[in-house]
Scaffold this motif. Structure first.
Motif, PDB file in Angstrom:
ATOM      1  N   THR A 259      -5.221   8.295   2.727  1.00  0.00           N
ATOM      2  CA  THR A 259      -4.548   7.084   2.245  1.00  0.00           C
ATOM      3  C   THR A 259      -3.957   6.309   3.407  1.00  0.00           C
ATOM      4  O   THR A 259      -4.043   5.077   3.460  1.00  0.00           O
ATOM      5  N   ARG A 260      -3.390   7.030   4.348  1.00  0.00           N
ATOM      6  CA  ARG A 260      -2.780   6.340   5.493  1.00  0.00           C
ATOM      7  C   ARG A 260      -3.823   5.554   6.278  1.00  0.00           C
ATOM      8  O   ARG A 260      -3.557   4.462   6.761  1.00  0.00           O
TER       9      ARG A 260
ATOM     10  N   HIS B  25       1.068   3.992  -2.910  1.00  0.00           N
ATOM     11  CA  HIS B  25       0.735   5.391  -2.617  1.00  0.00           C
ATOM     12  C   HIS B  25       1.610   6.331  -3.436  1.00  0.00           C
ATOM     13  O   HIS B  25       1.172   7.370  -3.905  1.00  0.00           O
ATOM     14  N   TYR B  26       2.865   5.949  -3.588  1.00  0.00           N
ATOM     15  CA  TYR B  26       3.782   6.807  -4.328  1.00  0.00           C
ATOM     16  C   TYR B  26       3.912   6.403  -5.788  1.00  0.00           C
ATOM     17  O   TYR B  26       4.424   7.140  -6.600  1.00  0.00           O
ATOM     18  N   GLN B  27       3.458   5.209  -6.111  1.00  0.00           N
ATOM     19  CA  GLN B  27       3.461   4.756  -7.514  1.00  0.00           C
ATOM     20  C   GLN B  27       2.088   4.160  -7.806  1.00  0.00           C
ATOM     21  O   GLN B  27       1.913   2.931  -7.766  1.00  0.00           O
TER      22      GLN B  27
ATOM     23  N   ALA C 200       0.832  -1.208   0.000  1.00  0.00           N
ATOM     24  CA  ALA C 200       0.000   0.000   0.000  1.00  0.00           C
ATOM     25  C   ALA C 200       0.862   1.252   0.000  1.00  0.00           C
ATOM     26  O   ALA C 200       0.594   2.225  -0.712  1.00  0.00           O
ATOM     27  N   GLU C 201       1.916   1.192   0.786  1.00  0.00           N
ATOM     28  CA  GLU C 201       2.829   2.338   0.864  1.00  0.00           C
ATOM     29  C   GLU C 201       3.483   2.592  -0.497  1.00  0.00           C
ATOM     30  O   GLU C 201       3.571   3.724  -0.966  1.00  0.00           O
ATOM     31  N   ALA C 202       3.924   1.512  -1.111  1.00  0.00           N
ATOM     32  CA  ALA C 202       4.572   1.659  -2.421  1.00  0.00           C
ATOM     33  C   ALA C 202       3.567   2.194  -3.442  1.00  0.00           C
ATOM     34  O   ALA C 202       3.898   3.073  -4.248  1.00  0.00           O
TER      35      ALA C 202
ATOM     36  N   THR D 112       8.858   7.973  -5.472  1.00  0.00           N
ATOM     37  CA  THR D 112       9.634   6.783  -5.174  1.00  0.00           C
ATOM     38  C   THR D 112       8.877   5.940  -4.162  1.00  0.00           C
ATOM     39  O   THR D 112       8.194   6.473  -3.302  1.00  0.00           O
ATOM     40  N   PRO D 113       9.030   4.615  -4.222  1.00  0.00           N
ATOM     41  CA  PRO D 113       8.364   3.815  -3.221  1.00  0.00           C
ATOM     42  C   PRO D 113       8.968   4.072  -1.856  1.00  0.00           C
ATOM     43  O   PRO D 113      10.102   4.522  -1.750  1.00  0.00           O
ATOM     44  N   ILE D 114       8.225   3.745  -0.832  1.00  0.00           N
ATOM     45  CA  ILE D 114       8.621   4.171   0.513  1.00  0.00           C
ATOM     46  C   ILE D 114       9.936   3.574   0.981  1.00  0.00           C
ATOM     47  O   ILE D 114      10.671   4.186   1.733  1.00  0.00           O
ATOM     48  N   ALA D 115      10.236   2.381   0.507  1.00  0.00           N
ATOM     49  CA  ALA D 115      11.485   1.768   0.958  1.00  0.00           C
ATOM     50  C   ALA D 115      12.699   2.356   0.267  1.00  0.00           C
ATOM     51  O   ALA D 115      13.825   2.060   0.607  1.00  0.00           O
TER      52      ALA D 115
ATOM     53  N   VAL E 226       8.322   0.991   8.352  1.00  0.00           N
ATOM     54  CA  VAL E 226       9.028   0.572   7.125  1.00  0.00           C
ATOM     55  C   VAL E 226      10.174   1.519   6.766  1.00  0.00           C
ATOM     56  O   VAL E 226      10.457   1.743   5.604  1.00  0.00           O
TER      57      VAL E 226
ATOM     58  N   ASN F 167       9.454  13.166   2.716  1.00  0.00           N
ATOM     59  CA  ASN F 167       8.668  12.654   1.589  1.00  0.00           C
ATOM     60  C   ASN F 167       7.720  11.531   1.984  1.00  0.00           C
ATOM     61  O   ASN F 167       6.702  11.327   1.336  1.00  0.00           O
ATOM     62  N   HIS F 168       8.062  10.802   3.023  1.00  0.00           N
ATOM     63  CA  HIS F 168       7.268   9.613   3.320  1.00  0.00           C
ATOM     64  C   HIS F 168       6.682   9.562   4.725  1.00  0.00           C
ATOM     65  O   HIS F 168       5.698   8.866   4.930  1.00  0.00           O
TER      66      HIS F 168
ATOM     67  N   GLU G  38      -3.307  12.598   1.796  1.00  0.00           N
ATOM     68  CA  GLU G  38      -2.244  11.751   2.363  1.00  0.00           C
ATOM     69  C   GLU G  38      -2.752  11.056   3.627  1.00  0.00           C
ATOM     70  O   GLU G  38      -2.474   9.881   3.856  1.00  0.00           O
TER      71      GLU G  38
ATOM     72  N   PRO H 283       4.475   4.649   8.319  1.00  0.00           N
ATOM     73  CA  PRO H 283       5.847   4.862   7.819  1.00  0.00           C
ATOM     74  C   PRO H 283       6.924   4.421   8.793  1.00  0.00           C
ATOM     75  O   PRO H 283       7.956   3.896   8.377  1.00  0.00           O
TER      76      PRO H 283
ATOM     77  N   GLU I 287      -5.253   2.636   3.867  1.00  0.00           N
ATOM     78  CA  GLU I 287      -4.318   1.561   3.542  1.00  0.00           C
ATOM     79  C   GLU I 287      -3.450   1.146   4.735  1.00  0.00           C
ATOM     80  O   GLU I 287      -2.494   0.393   4.581  1.00  0.00           O
ATOM     81  N   ASN I 288      -3.823   1.674   5.892  1.00  0.00           N
ATOM     82  CA  ASN I 288      -3.136   1.288   7.131  1.00  0.00           C
ATOM     83  C   ASN I 288      -1.620   1.483   7.017  1.00  0.00           C
ATOM     84  O   ASN I 288      -0.834   0.609   7.374  1.00  0.00           O
ATOM     85  N   LEU I 289      -1.230   2.631   6.495  1.00  0.00           N
ATOM     86  CA  LEU I 289       0.191   2.921   6.295  1.00  0.00           C
ATOM     87  C   LEU I 289       0.822   3.406   7.594  1.00  0.00           C
ATOM     88  O   LEU I 289       0.293   4.293   8.251  1.00  0.00           O
TER      89      LEU I 289
END
Lengths: 333, 529
Positions: free
Chosen positions: B275-276, A25-27, A21-23, B6-9, B286, B64-65, B272, B283, B279-281
């Motif tokens: 979404t969190r 979110h940005y893509q 989901a996190e990924a 960019t993806p979060i990781a 991760v 950013n994340h 934002e 940060p 999608e149960n984000l």
């Protein structure tokens, strides 16, 4: 999908879902179904192989999921967009089950990046590299040692610019592993081979020995329109002892050229001043197509009867001609 | 500038603050394994990215994340000036910086993490203070669970035992001497990132125990000592003005090195939040391993920060700024005691004393706008954080912009405004009664303007005398020593001819007195030798 992998996914379901989901979110273009295919086709076989080798399936899944998601996000792994070498590498990594089980993320990420880098280097041989790494993994399952062997192997697979580092790595590797990297049947021959390679870039211990004679050891560069490097016939020189090439006239790009028995790579660079090198200070001479070297017999190279530039160091003579986009490399091979 | 796509990781790719590219790259076989996939491990050795680059990557990952802080209040400009726009009747200004700029709410805690000092995060509830502090703990390599368990939550019933630990009950009964009593120290004491949530809700007595840990880095119970590792401290408070359950003891407040405000949440970023939730984000769960610092790296960061140059010309500007505030003419008869500290110790109403300070332009004299001056600790903190900011930006020397940007956060709780001073009544200055950061930055700008007006960069007689003295006294002849004494006396005599006495001159005069004494003593020694 095997029960092992399914259970591993279920056990970390919340974390895996959060990562995706996190990924996404940005893509936002990331597609869950397509990533599901990546998990089934690429990740599951590796998890199963590592679990069979005694690794914790949950830990391995965690590491591989993270890397696979990253690669999928970069279009390097997946059913629609992918890097063929990386995709092939994930299939081949079943042969690295031992080291992969010990350091799943480190190994899969490093191998994927290496295949990407090899695949993007003209002349490098990624298929040979992954096959070589699998051969090394048969006798070495410690991840960091195996990856060091992989670095030396990359040199043998065409990454000529890694030569000094690779020689140092080979000298520090267990002899049996170094022999695998060098393609030597007997580890006892490793020290002698390393000694010869250190002084002669054109020595390949994997090839049968024959009397040294001057020969065209390589022809590198080529026309960019046909996948080569240069837009116009190049010129060569030596700068700080390193071979450099220039595209056509003085307005062209400059490359540092690394070449040896295993391949040649070109690296764009910037220099202060281009000066003609010639053969002065080297054991070579080139006169109307005839090349001579101190301590070796002469040889005729009709293609080098008319040359536009020459540069030579202790082991190699490089020459360019008016009508070719290639650089000729002559050595006692 | 790193992108958001960019993806979060993934951390922002180096260089995050690009300068000139090296011309001839040395080939490194470690590059073989570098690429889009992160190995999840910090690279060690010669192939590792520089620590300042890693800290910038951490910064960009956080903004950013993790923390939604789309603010760029620490502004930097390149050779190109910023574009400025004004809005509304009050002509509110917006500047678009031409250089890479930063959010203070993320950067200042990050710098505090790098130099292991004490940072206070202030702001209303639910604005990300605790989240920000938690991220700093994770950056130091702790798991989210460890950080949460190690976080001390201030509350009115908090005892010293709750905070520090307690003696083992069995030992209390059986012990024949104090040394026999073992203490169960709280685990957080051993952590390299220490978080005190809502520190102004801790009872006063417990605050004193906290002061010992914060100030002296050890804890003590029943004569037993626990030496804490060097740590970065993060304290949070909803209300910095003393509105917590308990008044924060002054010594504890003084130990805090930097204060940073939460910036408001920009409601254009509600998506934002949505979404969190959907999608149960989380940060903090991760954070990429590539931006996590181990103990040795944190040590090395501190060393690298200390190596950043603080040029003498810039140091002079800081000296000039700092010297504006302590001088207080009505406080004493002897010059050395004419300070706000003397006035404060007397207990006499400050306003009554300021009424005696006449004859000066109290709007132009920025020293008249405060109730105190700089402490040595504050000055040292300014130096450390200015170096840290320059280092973070990839510079080897502190710039004037670094100093200007960091000063408000260090002096936030250290420089106490006299809000009744005429400075705050001047046109355009009323807002500074509320805006502490803006006020301190304005004071710094005014000080620099005055420094430039006096051409002190080019013509500073005290600096000339200092340089002469710094050459050493060895070999200075009697005649030379006498000549230097005369120079000092002449300068003092010239200054005595009617110029009004302001803070910077006060320090200069005392410096001249110091130099005079040193030469006088040297001369006496020469004569009896």
């Amino acid at each position: 999908m095997s029960a092992i992998f399914r259970d591993a996914l279920l056990a970390r379901r919340e974390r895996f879902n959060a990562l995706f989901a996190e990924a996404r979110h940005y893509q936002p273009q990331l597609d869950g179904a397509a990533f599901g295919c990546v998990l089934i086709d690429s990740v599951a076989p590796l998890v199963e192989a590592a679990a069979a080798a005694g690794a914790d399936a949950g830990e391995v899944s965690d590491g591989l999921y993270t890397v696979a998601l990253e690669l999928y996000g970069h279009g390097m792994l997946g059913p629609e967009r992918n890097d063929p070498w990386v995709t092939a590498g994930w299939t081949a990594m079943t042969g690295l089950a031992g080291p992969l089980g010990r350091a799943p993320r480190r190994v899969t990420a490093a191998v994927s990046n290496a295949l990407r880098n090899l695949g993007q280097t003209p002349g490098a041989r990624p298929a040979e590299w992954i096959a070589g790494l699998r051969a090394c993994a048969e006798i070495m399952d410690e991840p960091e040692t195996l990856l060091r062997a992989g670095q030396a192997l990359a040199w043998r697979c065409g990454m000529a610019h890694y030569r000094p580092d690779a020689l140092a790595i080979l000298a520090a590797l267990p002899a049996e592993l170094a022999a695998r990297v060098l393609g030597l049947p007997d580890p006892v021959r490793v020290p002698e081979a390393l000694g010869r390679m250190a002084v002669d870039p054109w020595h390949d211990p994997g090839q049968p020995a024959h009397p040294a004679r001057l020969t065209r050891v390589a022809r590198v560069g080529g026309f960019r329109g046909f996948g080569g490097v240069f837009l116009a016939p190049p010129a060569v020189t030596l700068l700080d002892g390193e071979l450099h090439a220039r595209d056509g006239n003085s307005e062209g790009g400059i490359w540092r050229v690394c070449a040896d028995a295993f391949g040649a790579t070109f690296h764009r660079t910037v220099i202060d001043k281009w000066t003609e090198a010639g053969t002065r200070g080297s054991p070579f001479k080139l006169v109307k197509g005839r090349v001579s070297k101190v301590g070796a017999s002469e040889a005729d190279f009709p293609d080098l009867a008319v040359v536009t530039s020459v540069a030579a160091n202790a082991t190699t003579l490089a020459a360019t001609t008016p009508l070719s986009h290639y650089i000729w490399l002559v050595a006692a091979g | 500038m790193p992108t958001d796509s960019t993806p979060i990781a993934k951390v922002s790719e180096a260089p995050t603050n690009p300068g000139a590219a090296p011309r001839q790259k040395r080939f490194d076989v470690a590059d073989l394994y570098r690429g889009p996939a992160s190995t999840g491990e910090a690279v060690a050795g010669p192939g590792a990215i520089p620590l300042d680059e890693k800290l910038r990557q951490a910064y960009f990952w956080i903004v950013n994340h993790a923390i939604i802080s789309p603010h760029y209040d620490l502004e930097y400009n390149t050779d190109k000036p910023p574009q400025v726009f004004t809005f509304g009747d009050a002509k509110a200004k917006l500047s678009l910086p031409s250089g890479q700029s930063y959010s203070s709410f993320v950067l200042v805690p990050l710098l505090n993490f790098a130099v292991r000092r004490r940072c206070l995060l202030v702001g209303g509830p639910g604005r990300g203070k605790t989240a920000s502090a938690t991220l700093m703990g994770i950056l130091a390599g702790y798991s989210v669970r460890e950080v949460r368990r190690g976080m001390q939550h201030g509350q009115p019933q908090m005892t010293i035992s709750d905070l520090i630990g307690n003696p083992l009950p069995a030992d209390l009964v059986a012990a024949q001497k104090m040394d026999d009593i073992r203490i169960a120290w709280r685990k957080w004491l051993s952590m390299r990132v220490k978080i005190i949530d809502e520190y102004n809700r801790i009872p006063t007595r417990t605050q004193s125990a906290l002061l010992t840990v914060m100030g002296d880095n050890y804890a003590e119970i029943l004569d037993q000592i626990y030496e804490c590792p060097e740590s970065a401290w993060f304290l949070t408070a909803n209300d910095d003005a003393g509105g917590g359950t308990y008044q924060v003891i002054e010594a504890l407040r003084d130990r805090i090195d930097v204060v940073v405000h939460t910036l408001h949440f920009n409601n254009r970023f509600v998506d934002e939040l949505l979404t969190r939730i959907e999608e149960n984000l989380k940060p903090e769960e991760v954070m990429p391993a590539a931006i996590i610092f181990n103990e040795a790296e944190i040590d090395r960061m501190g060393d690298a920060v200390r190596e950043v140059e603080f040029a003498p010309a810039l140091r002079r500007r800081l000296e000039f700024f700092a010297s504006q505030f302590e001088f207080f003419e009505p406080a004493a008869e002897q010059l050395e005691y004419k300070t706000k500290d003397t006035a404060k110790l007397s207990g006499i109403d400050f306003r009554a004393l300021t009424a005696l300070d006449t004859g000066k332009d109290k709007v132009k004299d920025i020293g008249a706008a405060t109730k105190n001056g700089f402490s040595v600790r504050a000055l040292m903190t300014v130096l450390v954080f200015a170096k840290a900011l320059a280092w973070f930006r990839g510079y080897k020397a502190v710039t004037l912009d670094d100093l200007r940007n960091i000063v408000p956060f260090v002096l936030h709780d250290k420089l106490v405004p006299d809000t009744e001073a005429p400075f705050f009544d001047a046109a355009g200055n009323q807002v500074y009664r509320v805006d502490r950061v803006g006020w301190i930055r304005r004071l710094f700008d005014l000080s620099c303007a005055e420094f430039d007006r006096l051409s002190l960069d080019k013509d500073d007689p005290v600096t000339a005398l200092e340089t002469e003295f710094d050459g050493g006294l060895q070999g200075v002849s009697e005649a030379e020593a006498r000549a230097r004494l005369v120079k000092i006396e002449r300068l003092l005599a010239e200054w005595g001819k009617g110029r009004k006495l302001y803070g910077p001159m006060f320090d200069d005069i005392l410096k001249l007195k110091y130099l005079h004494q040193r030469y006088t003593n040297y001369l006496a020694w020469l004569l009896i030798r």
